[in-house]
Structures are given as C-alpha cells and as structure tokens.
Design an enzyme around this catalytic site. Structure first.
Site, PDB file in Angstrom:
ATOM      1  NE  ARG A 266      -5.917  -3.503 -20.195  1.00  0.00           N
ATOM      2  CZ  ARG A 266      -5.912  -3.565 -21.529  1.00  0.00           C
ATOM      3  NH1 ARG A 266      -5.115  -4.403 -22.158  1.00  0.00           N
ATOM      4  NH2 ARG A 266      -6.686  -2.773 -22.226  1.00  0.00           N
TER       5      ARG A 266
ATOM      6  CG  ASP B  81      -6.843  10.664 -24.333  1.00  0.00           C
ATOM      7  OD1 ASP B  81      -5.844   9.913 -24.364  1.00  0.00           O
ATOM      8  OD2 ASP B  81      -7.985  10.264 -24.012  1.00  0.00           O
TER       9      ASP B  81
ATOM     10  CD  GLU C 258      -4.744   5.030   0.481  1.00  0.00           C
ATOM     11  OE1 GLU C 258      -4.682   5.634   1.561  1.00  0.00           O
ATOM     12  OE2 GLU C 258      -5.747   4.385   0.108  1.00  0.00           O
TER      13      GLU C 258
ATOM     14  CB  THR D  61      -3.452   3.982 -22.423  1.00  0.00           C
ATOM     15  OG1 THR D  61      -2.994   3.953 -23.776  1.00  0.00           O
ATOM     16  CG2 THR D  61      -4.908   4.392 -22.388  1.00  0.00           C
TER      17      THR D  61
ATOM     18  CE1 TYR E 239      -4.246   0.923  -0.315  1.00  0.00           C
ATOM     19  CE2 TYR E 239      -4.483  -1.190   0.793  1.00  0.00           C
ATOM     20  CZ  TYR E 239      -5.019  -0.158   0.037  1.00  0.00           C
ATOM     21  OH  TYR E 239      -6.329  -0.226  -0.365  1.00  0.00           O
TER      22      TYR E 239
ATOM     23  CE  LYS F  51      -5.897   2.333 -25.603  1.00  0.00           C
ATOM     24  NZ  LYS F  51      -6.931   3.381 -25.722  1.00  0.00           N
TER      25      LYS F  51
HETATM   26  C1  LIG Z   1      -7.989   3.741 -24.936  1.00  0.00           C
HETATM   27  C2  LIG Z   1      -8.295   5.163 -24.713  1.00  0.00           C
HETATM   28  C3  LIG Z   1      -8.617   5.667 -23.447  1.00  0.00           C
HETATM   29  C4  LIG Z   1      -8.957   4.809 -22.258  1.00  0.00           C
HETATM   30  O1  LIG Z   1      -8.034   3.943 -21.803  1.00  0.00           O
HETATM   31  P1  LIG Z   1      -8.455   2.769 -20.794  1.00  0.00           P
HETATM   32  O2  LIG Z   1      -7.129   2.356 -20.224  1.00  0.00           O
HETATM   33  O3  LIG Z   1      -9.154   1.736 -21.574  1.00  0.00           O
HETATM   34  O4  LIG Z   1      -9.318   3.378 -19.738  1.00  0.00           O
HETATM   35  C5  LIG Z   1      -8.758   7.041 -23.294  1.00  0.00           C
HETATM   36  N1  LIG Z   1      -8.615   7.865 -24.350  1.00  0.00           N
HETATM   37  C6  LIG Z   1      -8.345   7.408 -25.583  1.00  0.00           C
HETATM   38  C7  LIG Z   1      -8.210   8.373 -26.694  1.00  0.00           C
HETATM   39  C8  LIG Z   1      -8.198   6.036 -25.811  1.00  0.00           C
HETATM   40  O5  LIG Z   1      -7.979   5.599 -27.048  1.00  0.00           O
END
Ligand SMILES: *Cc1c(COP(=O)(O)O)cnc(C)c1O
Length: 411
Positions: free
Chosen positions: A233, A198, A55, A224, A53, A227
């Site tokens: 993840r 994002d 936090e 993220t 933990y 990807k």
């Molecule tokens: C995949 C994605 C997310 C969310 O990611 P998660 O880990 O699935 O919550 C947010 N924004 C964009 C543009 C994405 O492609």
C-alpha cells in the site's frame, strides 16, 4: 512462520490475521482496487527497515545511518523511471491520496481552479470533492461521462475554455474505458493548464503496455502501488526533471515526515516483478478476464455500464432488476464474493445506496482465474441477482464460489 512470532506475543492479533488469510483464500475478490501482493513484497514490508528514520532524499538525509535505505530508495526510483518512462520519481508518498496532495501543494495555490471527473462518474475523492481537502482548498469543477460511460471530452474542453483551470485531472477509480491522455493534454495546452494523470487503478496495465501511458502527455503522474501494480500500500509521483525539486519538497517537508523505507523496499520488489515478461502476461489476462466477465454477465441478461470494458473493471447496473448496489454487494458477500456498491451514471439512488456494483479482475487473475472461470463467476453473480432472497439457492451459490477458490490456492 511470522504468524507464530506474532502469536507468541499477541494471540488476539494473530488470530485475526489468520482469519483474514482464510477469508482471502476462500472468497472471490472482485474489489477492483485490491490485489494479492507476492510473498516477497509482503516480506520486504515486514523487515528491520521499519526502524529507520530517513527524512529527506537519498544521500541528502536529515539523519545518519541511511547508507542502506539510500540504495533501496534509489533502486525503487530507477525502476519507476524505467518502467513508466519518466524523468523523475518520488517513491515516498504514503498513499495515493498523499501523492495527489503533494502535487497540488506544489502546483496550485489555495483558491485555484481545478477540473476533475465527478465522483458519480467514477472520479476519486481527491480530485475535488467537497468532503476532501481538494474540494475545500480549491475551486473544484467537474466533468462526467456520456450515456456510453465514456468521458465527455467535448464537455471537458468546454468547461476548460470557460473557466481556465490551473490544473486538469484525469484518471479515475471506476472508469472502464481507455483514457485518451493525448486529448487531455491538448485541452490542457489550449488553456495553459497543468495536466495530472492519476493512474492509481491502471498503473499495472500501463506498466505492461496494456493501457496507453500518460508519459509524455501529463505534467504529473500519480499512482498507488497496491492496485493493479500489485505492490505494498503506497503512492508514487512521476514528473519531468523541471518539476523534480519542487515535487520532492512538497512531499517532504511539505506534507509528510519520515518515509516508510520498509514499504519503499516492498515497492522496489513489486516494480522489479512488474518489469518481467510474466507480469505482462498477467496484465493481459486481467483484461481478458474482465472482458469474459462482462460478456458472461450480459449473456445472463445483466447490464454493464457502457456495454463493455476496455480495462480491468466494470460496473454492473442493477436498475433493470430494481435492486440496489448496497443490497447486491451484501448478497454477494453472503455467497463468498467480495465487491463494492458503486453509483451508475444518473444514479437515482444516493451514494450510500447506489444502483450498481463495481467488479474488477486484478485479484482473481493473480490467483490464476482464466476466462472460463470468469464465465462461472458471471453465472454465479447473475443467479444471485435473481435469487437474492432464496437461502437454499444462495447456499448453493456459495458452494460454487468456494469450489473456484479451492481450484486456485492463494499464499
Ligand atoms: C485508490 C485511488 C487513490 C487513493 O489511493 P489511497 O492509497 O487509497 O490513498 C487516488 N486516486 C485514484 C484514482 C484511486 O483510485
């Protein structure tokens, strides 16, 4: 091996994990948001760090015994700052959605107006759709793409001028063109809005310099890590020092409890990998492979939204052949190719049916696929469109997919 350790306790779960490994090894993975993390990344995530933990922030925790996870989390933060050229990094968000939620909590009040790309054009659920908190708690407006599949920047500007949003969101889940972060910032500045970029999908390309960076343009950058960045993840938030304390507070205690230090260790390993010259070569190959796949498909008389790709993905437009995305994604699964249905601009079908299939190259590029392999993939996909109800034909295509997989062993 780990699988034997699991099997000794839980043979059922072990069986499914083994089957999943086999599935990944024997199918062509074209889901644009997926990748194959390295064994080192996977190993880091399966460690005793799971037990801790922590936090709070490194050296300012609410629990004792954090001396080791402190250094791991700091390593991850420093690597993000260097790789993406940003002032501050929070590596604790459990996912991309959590990263976005934390930025909204910090920068917005309920009822504020936000402007993001609409879902059918390729935006993400967290950018203001009605089924997501971002569309429920904020007044969400959207912009779309033009007939060439490009963001309609003039439309973004017009809506921004008219409605004066508090935040403009750029970045997408299914957008195949380069994003003009400078233009977005100019629009944001003209109405006094924050700009959030994002980069969940393109983070690996940005890290490698294959896509322009939002650093210096966006007030907040979220991503993220699983990807194109090829890590575990999870999510990351980046910003300037002036927003650092507020963002950290929004993540914890704002929306999360204890950080996942084992996953943060995996992020640190992936970030180190992403800083190496080999990763730049990898990212360049992702784009080359996407271009080869798009060209290959068009050579087979297939339509690609926007007519080309400038990054790692594209959307196959099936309207000309009266097929739906749902139908074709299922046919592809039968022949050992995994992809997902996706809307095309002005899609006559519902989001559950769609007229398109999204295709991405990050995962197959990790396996080692090159341009000539992508041409073969294009031929297999086109044949599947033309012979989707010919069982013998499909079996033959499945053999060809498997042959490609066996050429590039995985794990
Ligand atoms: C995949 C994605 C997310 C969310 O990611 P998660 O880990 O699935 O919550 C947010 N924004 C964009 C543009 C994405 O492609």
């Amino acid at each position: 091996m780990e699988i034997d350790i699991i099997r000794a306790v839980d043979p059922q779960v072990a069986d499914y994990i083994e089957k999943e490994l086999k599935r990944q090894q024997t199918t062509i993975e074209l889901i644009a948001s997926e990748n194959f993390a390295s064994k080192a990344v996977l190993a880091a995530c399966g460690t005793v760090l799971n037990n801790k933990y922590a936090e709070g922030k490194p050296h300012k925790r609410f629990y004792n015994g954090c001396e080791n996870v402190d250094f791991i989390e700091e390593l991850a933060q420093e690597r993000v700052k260097k790789l993406f050229n940003v002032g501050h990094a929070n590596v604790q968000p459990h996912s991309g959605a959590q990263a976005n939620m934390a930025v909204f909590l910090y920068a917005l009040k309920p009822g504020d107006t936000i402007l993001g790309m609409d879902l059918p054009s390729g935006g993400h659920l967290t950018h203001g759709t009605s089924v997501n908190f971002s569309g429920m708690y904020f007044n969400a407006l959207t912009y779309g793409v033009n007939e060439h599949g490009c963001i309609n920047y003039d439309e973004v500007e017009k809506i921004a001028q008219q409605h004066k949003p508090k935040m403009i969101i750029c970045g997408a889940s299914s957008y195949s063109k380069i994003i003009d972060f400078k233009r977005f910032r100019e629009i944001a500045d003209s109405v006094g809005a924050y700009l959030m970029a994002d980069i969940a999908h393109i983070a690996g390309l940005v890290a490698a310099g294959v896509h322009p960076s939002p650093s210096g343009y966006a007030h907040f950058i979220t991503t993220t890590t699983h990807k194109t960045l090829r890590g575990p993840r999870g999510g990351i938030i980046m910003c300037d020092e002036e927003h650092a304390a507020g963002i950290d507070k929004a993540v914890f205690p704002g929306i999360q409890g204890g950080p996942l230090e084992h996953i943060i260790a995996g992020k640190a390993v992936a970030l180190l990998e992403a800083s190496k010259p080999e990763f730049k070569t990898y990212a360049e190959q992702i784009v080359k492979n996407a271009k080869a796949l798009a060209m290959g498909l068009m050579d087979e008389a297939m339509d690609i939204v926007g007519g080309c790709t400038e990054n790692h993905l594209m959307t196959l437009d099936l309207r000309k052949y009266n097929k739906t995305g749902k139908e074709m994604a299922n046919v592809l699964e039968k022949i050992g190719i995994t992809a997902n249905k996706n809307t095309v601009p002005d899609d006559p079908q519902s989001p559950f049916v769609t007229s398109g299939v999204r295709l991405g190259t990050p995962a197959v590029t990790t396996r080692g696929f090159k341009e000539e392999d992508m041409i073969e993939v294009a031929k297999i996909i086109a044949s599947a469109v033309f012979s989707s109800d010919n069982e013998i034909g499909l079996n033959n295509l499945k053999e060809r997919s498997l042959k490609l997989c066996l050429k590039y062993p995985l794990y």
